[in-house]
Design a protein around this motif. Structure first.
Motif, PDB file in Angstrom:
ATOM      1  N   PHE A   4       0.726  -1.220  -0.106  1.00 37.50           N
ATOM      2  CA  PHE A   4       0.163   0.344  -0.117  1.00 37.50           C
ATOM      3  C   PHE A   4       0.870   1.060  -0.030  1.00 37.50           C
ATOM      4  O   PHE A   4       0.521   2.383  -0.955  1.00 37.50           O
ATOM      5  CB  PHE A   4      -1.042   0.040   1.255  1.00 37.50           C
ATOM      6  N   GLY A   7       2.382   1.730  -3.323  1.00 36.03           N
ATOM      7  CA  GLY A   7       1.490   2.135  -4.291  1.00 36.03           C
ATOM      8  C   GLY A   7       1.101   3.453  -4.425  1.00 36.03           C
ATOM      9  O   GLY A   7       0.825   4.348  -5.092  1.00 36.03           O
ATOM     10  N   LEU A   8       1.137   3.885  -2.802  1.00 39.20           N
ATOM     11  CA  LEU A   8       0.596   5.447  -2.644  1.00 39.20           C
ATOM     12  C   LEU A   8       1.830   6.427  -3.084  1.00 39.20           C
ATOM     13  O   LEU A   8       1.555   7.417  -3.751  1.00 39.20           O
ATOM     14  CB  LEU A   8       0.647   5.650  -0.990  1.00 39.20           C
ATOM     15  N   GLY A  11       1.819   6.472  -6.694  1.00 38.48           N
ATOM     16  CA  GLY A  11       0.744   7.276  -7.071  1.00 38.48           C
ATOM     17  C   GLY A  11       0.852   8.977  -6.859  1.00 38.48           C
ATOM     18  O   GLY A  11       0.454   9.710  -7.746  1.00 38.48           O
ATOM     19  N   LEU A  14       3.188   9.947  -9.591  1.00 38.97           N
ATOM     20  CA  LEU A  14       2.418  10.013 -10.784  1.00 38.97           C
ATOM     21  C   LEU A  14       1.554  11.323 -10.844  1.00 38.97           C
ATOM     22  O   LEU A  14       1.341  11.979 -11.697  1.00 38.97           O
ATOM     23  CB  LEU A  14       1.391   8.758 -11.059  1.00 38.97           C
ATOM     24  N   LEU A  15       0.968  11.496  -9.670  1.00 31.25           N
ATOM     25  CA  LEU A  15       0.133  12.829  -9.640  1.00 31.25           C
ATOM     26  C   LEU A  15       0.971  14.074 -10.093  1.00 31.25           C
ATOM     27  O   LEU A  15       0.363  14.963 -10.724  1.00 31.25           O
ATOM     28  CB  LEU A  15      -0.699  12.753  -8.279  1.00 31.25           C
ATOM     29  N   PHE A  18       1.550  14.177 -13.568  1.00 27.73           N
ATOM     30  CA  PHE A  18       0.591  14.570 -14.300  1.00 27.73           C
ATOM     31  C   PHE A  18       0.171  15.818 -14.309  1.00 27.73           C
ATOM     32  O   PHE A  18      -0.125  16.839 -15.436  1.00 27.73           O
ATOM     33  CB  PHE A  18      -0.928  13.748 -13.972  1.00 27.73           C
ATOM     34  N   GLY A  22       0.378  18.637 -17.211  1.00 30.62           N
ATOM     35  CA  GLY A  22      -0.770  19.556 -17.493  1.00 30.62           C
ATOM     36  C   GLY A  22      -2.034  18.757 -17.755  1.00 30.62           C
ATOM     37  O   GLY A  22      -2.902  18.930 -18.447  1.00 30.62           O
ATOM     38  N   PHE A  23      -1.673  17.346 -17.175  1.00 30.78           N
ATOM     39  CA  PHE A  23      -3.061  16.485 -17.389  1.00 30.78           C
ATOM     40  C   PHE A  23      -3.841  16.855 -16.322  1.00 30.78           C
ATOM     41  O   PHE A  23      -3.595  17.404 -15.313  1.00 30.78           O
ATOM     42  CB  PHE A  23      -2.412  15.073 -17.193  1.00 30.78           C
ATOM     43  N   GLY A  24      -5.134  16.324 -16.431  1.00 31.74           N
ATOM     44  CA  GLY A  24      -6.078  16.738 -15.130  1.00 31.74           C
ATOM     45  C   GLY A  24      -6.319  18.187 -15.596  1.00 31.74           C
ATOM     46  O   GLY A  24      -6.451  18.542 -16.659  1.00 31.74           O
ATOM     47  N   PHE A  25      -6.160  19.170 -14.461  1.00 33.11           N
ATOM     48  CA  PHE A  25      -6.794  20.570 -14.891  1.00 33.11           C
ATOM     49  C   PHE A  25      -5.748  21.550 -14.409  1.00 33.11           C
ATOM     50  O   PHE A  25      -5.316  21.714 -13.433  1.00 33.11           O
ATOM     51  CB  PHE A  25      -8.221  20.792 -14.071  1.00 33.11           C
ATOM     52  N   ASN A 140     -16.664  17.270  -8.170  1.00 26.87           N
ATOM     53  CA  ASN A 140     -16.248  16.132  -9.058  1.00 26.87           C
ATOM     54  C   ASN A 140     -17.617  15.467  -9.629  1.00 26.87           C
ATOM     55  O   ASN A 140     -18.179  14.693  -8.932  1.00 26.87           O
ATOM     56  CB  ASN A 140     -15.092  15.212  -8.507  1.00 26.87           C
TER      57      ASN A 140
END
Lengths: 164, 237, 784
Positions: A4, A7-8, A11, A14-15, A18, A22-25, A140
């Motif tokens: 876990f 993965g966190l 993640g 990755l966030l 991203f 410019g992925f996401g907003f 969301n």
């Protein structure tokens, strides 16, 4: 537990990746538009967002709409000056769209506003009272969120009512 | 024929009638459907493998020996069965039958296992073997009302349910009932010889109901118990 | 799990960016839609369409419910018009050739440069007194553009407009010409007919107005409650029409006219013809004496002596009892229609004569002659001395004026190759693709090689355009203004108005505007002849005639026609417009004009023969025969008579007959680069995206060919490699190949795909029309 944590971390990395890519907003809008000031001037929502009572989409105002009042300077704000700069360049204002659904979802503003008698703030929050343009959606808009409201209001949750 | 009462009135039950005596096998329905529903372009090599996607397809039946030949060309959309085999095998509820008799195919939920493709005896289900690829010049002419499927999902004829959503909204806004001419699938609209009819099978006065009771009416593979809602009218008097 | 959450939050907001729809690239586009009425241009049908335009993109094409040609429906080609508009391989700017012809290397140039190049070449021709060496090869289009081209040539000083529009499809034009003196397709009122005898006419696939044929079929079958029309198809292959027909009679290719004569024989023998019509409205049925006192044979005696059913049965393969039965059915199921295909003229005439025998000329359910749309003619042109001199020169295909029957393109090609009488210096190609869609394209290839400057106006890089020197791309029909005069099966004239639905995509210009520009640059009388600024002004000029005619109305719903008709018969003009401005506004909103009245019994419109009657003995040929001095002019030469087919290729070496047919989806040369049409081309033999040959299963077994095998089809002229499809509806010694594929150029979806069967067709030209004979080619087949 180990997995876990791994993965966190992955993640989160990755966030960050991203977001930087410019992925996401992205959070900036080209002009820091003040909804509150405009509402105080007596404008209605559909003065600029023309179509939410007649079409599926509500529409972002085009340059011509802004120029109806802002052809000449109305305030001393540098943000307002940006409007005329876009006009000089012959461009539309490149608003960053925040609300949208995937193409396999049929969402009609007209149905929700006229038939469902919803207000803008039911889904978009208190935009009228905001002094800066929104940087992220008020909520969301996942499928669950839509379906909860549908269930509460006893409206159909049939897949084919929204999915095309 | 199942009926469903909801809110005290009889719900619609959408069905289609295809009059084979008027059908000219021109394939206007085939192309109209592809245009309306953003169906991917499957090129020559892939077509040769049998991977074309035609939600409504012209099926030839050519029997006999020269010169005594019996030939029949059948446009075959999804039958929107009342007892659909495909919905029973879908592991994720991506295909299901709704209250109005439309068998939905929720492309985005589909996992591409293709059980439904195998289960359907009418072969109306098509699998997207390839990611859809349109040259950028053609992208603007895609129909905004319909989704674009990705690689790996199954798709099929929807009786243009997106048109129903819009028609229903329009009727409600105008404060009236849904009229038969409000909701017409693209294939029925395009048919030049007027061989296709569409409407509410629960309304006993509608054109499709009246035609479905004709002597010439038959359904495909009725013996399988699928209760298809596409009714054919055979050729001849 | 945690990672998934992070990604989900990041991705949640921007989902539509992964969409393939334009919203991904242009998220703030308003998305407001409008529906624009116009006329489809994918074939010559002239169906009215409504185009849904969102943000300047054409998104859907649907039929226009008000338009009388199609009443809201469409054929597959019409819907594929979107792919014609957004074809990724369209020509986007004027192009100049670099390298050799056919190499495919082009340089984009500006319009100014392109136009000045053409103007300079044209000026040079006039200066050297050789204005006749400009030739225009025009294909399939109609309306004011045709008048414009002819006007340009007239004032420029060239007699050389070569008409390349009538090819192997379309109705029996020569048949109508020889019997009624009219050189255009008739209106077949088959909606109201009770019995259709189709001699090889694939009316459900390749009728010139597809949607009209298809909707008429629906009416023919089930339009009248107690009556279901009967369709008999006589053809060397089981076409879609044959599958839908009540009866299919296989016949030796080319024998259709002979069978018609056999049926005529039976009808006369048993007295089953319409005696009233024949005696009052026809000429040449009985024996007659001419003004010089010479005795002439009549059709009756001629047919009775030569075409007995057993003679016909032996030659055509149709059994005697079928011939007798067909004659009786044709006569007793009135109204009946005999339709044919564009065979040799006398064979067409034989089919047309059956309609005369049945008396179904100018009757409901028969052959109708529509009025023309009353467009205003352009004012007369002034011709300067150069022009007058040029117009005196003989036409390049021989002959002083266009001889109606003589199809110019092949003689043109032959004369260009031989150099006599002269070769053109400049050739304009408009709406035509002879290197692909003319049978025996090799002839044109040799001819074009002799012409120094070839200018093409095509918007697509088709086979002929890729051989040209300069391309001035036209706009697609969805992008331009145009008139589209057409008529309905029941004889009503219709004028469709084409208007731009989107802004022109690329730097193209409508050819009408280009011609106006050229005229202005050439100056003098030529400039004076074209006092308009753009084609739209010419359109407005032309439709003034329709407004002034005080007939008809802008198109409307079907029940309105009854009202209009009622008023018009009472002598009132009852249009829904009062001023020209109102008229023009309505035209643009609704899409067209029509005149929903057919005036029966106006015999000067129906019969334009020398005798002003239906002619069993074709007097019209008297005008043409003088050019054929070698013809032995007996009475036989004026009757429809059987002519032996001079087979191309001997029977031993080439044992099979070749039958080329056209499919619904690929009837033109412009539609092959449209994937929707390619994907549905041969559904009934499970064939898509390619060319195939239909071969009888027994015959195939004899050659060791299985279904799906690649085979070579070879004629004395050439060979093609196609896939064999074992088809039960193929006659044992006939193989059928569809036309439409085999482009050498044109686009990613059409180039190099399939084969063009026209390359197998031989040089043999019909002496009367100058056109290749369609059913005489023999082939052999072997595995590849």
């Amino acid at each position: 537990m180990k997995f876990f944590l791994l993965g966190l971390v992955a993640g989160l990395l990755l966030l960050l990746l991203f977001i930087s890519l410019g992925f996401g907003f992205k959070t900036d809008q080209p002009i820091s538009f003040n909804h509150k000031k405009h509402i105080e001037q007596g404008l209605e929502c559909d003065s600029c967002h023309h179509y939410f009572k007649t079409q599926n989409f509500s529409g972002m105002p085009d340059l011509a709409t802004c120029l109806e009042c802002h052809k000449e300077p109305v305030t001393k704000s540098p943000e307002e000056e940006k409007i005329r700069q876009f006009q000089k360049k012959g461009q539309e204002i490149p608003w960053r769209r925040i609300y949208g659904e995937p193409d396999h979802v049929f969402f009609s503003h007209r149905r929700h506003v006229v038939l469902g008698k919803l207000q803008c703030q039911n889904c978009h929050g208190n935009i009228a009272g905001s002094e800066r343009p929104p940087s992220k959606p008020w909520v969301n808009m996942t499928m669950n969120w839509c379906m909860n409201c549908h269930t509460k209001n006893k409206v159909t949750n049939d897949c084919l009512a929204c999915h095309v | 024929m199942r009926t469903a009462f909801s809110k005290g009135f009889l719900m619609h039950r959408w069905g289609m009638v295809i009059d084979l005596d008027k059908c000219t096998a021109c394939q206007a329905c085939v192309v109209a459907c592809q245009a309306e529903n953003n169906v991917a372009i499957i090129g020559p090599e892939e077509s040769a493998k049998g991977r074309t996607i035609h939600w409504i397809e012209l099926i030839p039946y050519i029997e006999g020996e020269y010169p005594h030949i019996k030939a029949r060309l059948l446009p075959r959309p999804c039958m929107h069965c009342d007892n659909p085999p495909c919905t029973k095998v879908c592991p994720v509820y991506a295909t299901y039958i709704n209250e109005e008799g439309l068998v939905g195919q929720i492309n985005h939920r589909c996992i591409g296992c293709r059980y439904c493709t195998t289960a359907c005896p009418y072969t109306v289900k098509y699998f997207n073997w390839y990611p859809p690829d349109w040259p950028k010049e053609l992208k603007g002419s895609l129909n905004r009302d319909v989704s674009v499927r990705t690689k790996g999902v199954v798709e099929k004829c929807t009786f243009c349910s997106h048109r129903l959503l819009r028609a229903r909204e329009k009727a409600k806004i105008e404060g009236r009932d849904l009229l038969p001419e409000d909701y017409i699938p693209a294939c029925v609209q395009a048919c030049p010889s007027g061989a296709m009819y569409f409407g509410d099978l629960n309304d006993s006065n509608s054109t499709v109901s009246t035609l479905s009771r004709e002597r010439r009416a038959f359904r495909l593979m009725e013996e399988l118990g699928t209760e298809p809602k596409v009714i054919y009218l055979s050729e001849g008097m | 799990m945690g990672g998934g959450a992070g990604v989900a939050i990041a991705l949640g907001g921007g989902f539509w960016k992964w969409s393939q729809l334009p919203v991904a690239e242009n998220p703030n586009a308003p998305g407001v839609e409008k529906w624009v009425p116009t006329v489809c241009g994918q074939c010559m049908g002239g169906c009215g369409i409504l185009v849904r335009v969102i943000d300047g993109w054409a998104v859907n094409i649907a039929g226009n419910p008000l338009h009388p040609v199609n009443r809201g429906t469409l054929c597959p080609k019409g819907i594929a018009g979107l792919q014609g508009l957004y074809d990724p391989d369209r020509i986007r700017t004027p192009l100049k050739r670099i390298g050799k012809r056919g190499e495919g290397r082009w340089q984009p140039i500006a319009w100014d440069e392109a136009l000045s190049t053409v103007t300079e070449s044209l000026k040079k021709l006039r200066k050297t007194g050789e204005s006749h060496r400009l030739a225009v090869l025009g294909g399939r289009y109609r309306g004011l553009m045709r008048s414009l081209w002819e006007r340009f040539l007239e004032t420029f000083g060239s007699p050389n407009y070569i008409d390349n529009q009538f090819q192997w499809d379309g109705a029996t034009i020569e048949g109508l010409y020889l019997t009624q003196g009219i050189y255009s397709p008739p209106a077949y009122d088959f909606e109201n007919a009770r019995y259709i005898l189709s001699f090889g006419s694939d009316l459900l696939e390749s009728y010139w107005s597809p949607v009209q044929a298809l909707s008429a079929y629906g009416q023919f079958r089930r339009g009248t409650p107690e009556r279901r029309g009967k369709l008999v198809q006589i053809e060397p292959r089981l076409s879609i029409t044959g599958i839908k027909a009540d009866e299919w009679l296989p016949i030796q290719p080319g024998g259709e006219g002979l069978l018609a004569l056999g049926i005529a024989n039976m009808m006369i023998k048993e007295g089953l013809y319409n005696k009233d019509f024949v005696s009052n409205f026809s000429f040449g049925f009985e024996n007659w004496t001419d003004v010089n006192g010479k005795e002439h044979l009549g059709f009756k005696e001629f047919v009775l002596s030569e075409y007995d059913p057993d003679v016909v049965a032996r030659r055509t393969g149709v059994p005697v009892d079928s011939i007798i039965r067909l004659a009786r059915e044709f006569a007793s199921n009135q109204p009946s229609l005999a339709m044919g295909y564009r065979d040799r003229p006398f064979q067409q005439m034989a089919v047309s004569i059956l309609n005369g025998l049945a008396g179904n000329i100018d009757t409901s359910g028969g052959i109708l002659i529509p009025r023309a749309v009353p467009l205003q003619s352009l004012p007369p042109v002034g011709k300067d001395t150069t022009a007058q001199k040029g117009l005196q020169v003989d036409r390049i295909d021989g002959g002083k004026k266009p001889s109606l029957m003589l199809q110019q393109p092949y003689l043109f090609a032959r004369n260009v190759i031989s150099g006599k009488p002269y070769r053109p210096e400049i050739l304009f190609l408009y709406y035509t693709d002879p290197l692909f869609s003319n049978p025996n394209p090799e002839l044109f290839s040799k001819a074009l090689a002799q012409i120094p400057l070839i200018v093409s106006f095509s918007p697509y890089m088709d086979d002929t355009t890729s051989f040209s020197d300069l391309i001035l791309p036209d706009r697609i029909p969805l992008e331009r203004w145009q008139d589209d005069p057409v008529f309905l099966n029941n004889g009503f004239p219709v004028l469709g108005i084409r208007q731009p639905v989107v802004e022109p995509l690329y730097q193209t210009r409508a050819t009408g505007d280009v011609l106006l520009h050229l005229a202005k640059s050439l100056g003098g009388e030529i400039q004076k002849a074209f006092p308009w600024n753009d084609f739209k002004e010419i359109l407005l000029y032309g439709i003034k005639g329709v407004f002034d005619a005080k007939r008809g109305d802008t198109i409307g719903l079907q029940f309105e026609q009854a009202w209009t008709r009622l008023l018009e018969r009472g002598g009132w003009a009852a249009p829904s417009y009062k001023t020209f401005e109102e008229f023009w506004k309505q035209l643009q909103e609704k899409g067209g004009w029509w005149d929903p009245i057919y005036d029966f019994k106006e015999w000067d419109r129906v019969f334009r023969t020398p005798t002003k009657k239906f002619e069993f003995y074709a007097q019209t040929l008297k005008q043409i025969y003088p050019t054929f001095s070698s013809k032995d002019l007996k009475d036989l030469s004026f009757f429809p008579h059987w002519e032996e087919l001079k087979d191309a290729g001997n029977e031993k070496e080439f044992p099979l007959h070749l039958n080329v047919f056209r499919t619904m989806t690929l009837t033109g040369s412009r539609n092959a680069n449209q994937p929707w049409l390619q994907a549905s081309v041969g559904s009934y033999v499970f064939e898509r995206w390619g060319t195939w040959v239909e071969i009888n299963p027994e015959t195939a077994k004899g050659y060791g060919i299985g279904d799906g095998d690649w085979v070579w089809i070879e004629s004395p002229k050439g060979k093609v490699k196609v896939r064999a499809r074992l088809y039960k509806g193929a006659m044992p010694d006939v193989v059928s190949i569809p036309f439409g594929q085999g482009h050498t150029s044109g686009g990613r979806w059409s180039k190099g795909l399939g084969e063009n069967p026209y390359r197998l067709i031989d040089e043999d030209l019909d002496p009367l029309t100058g056109y290749p004979i369609s059913k005489s080619t023999r082939v052999k087949i072997y595995k590849a």
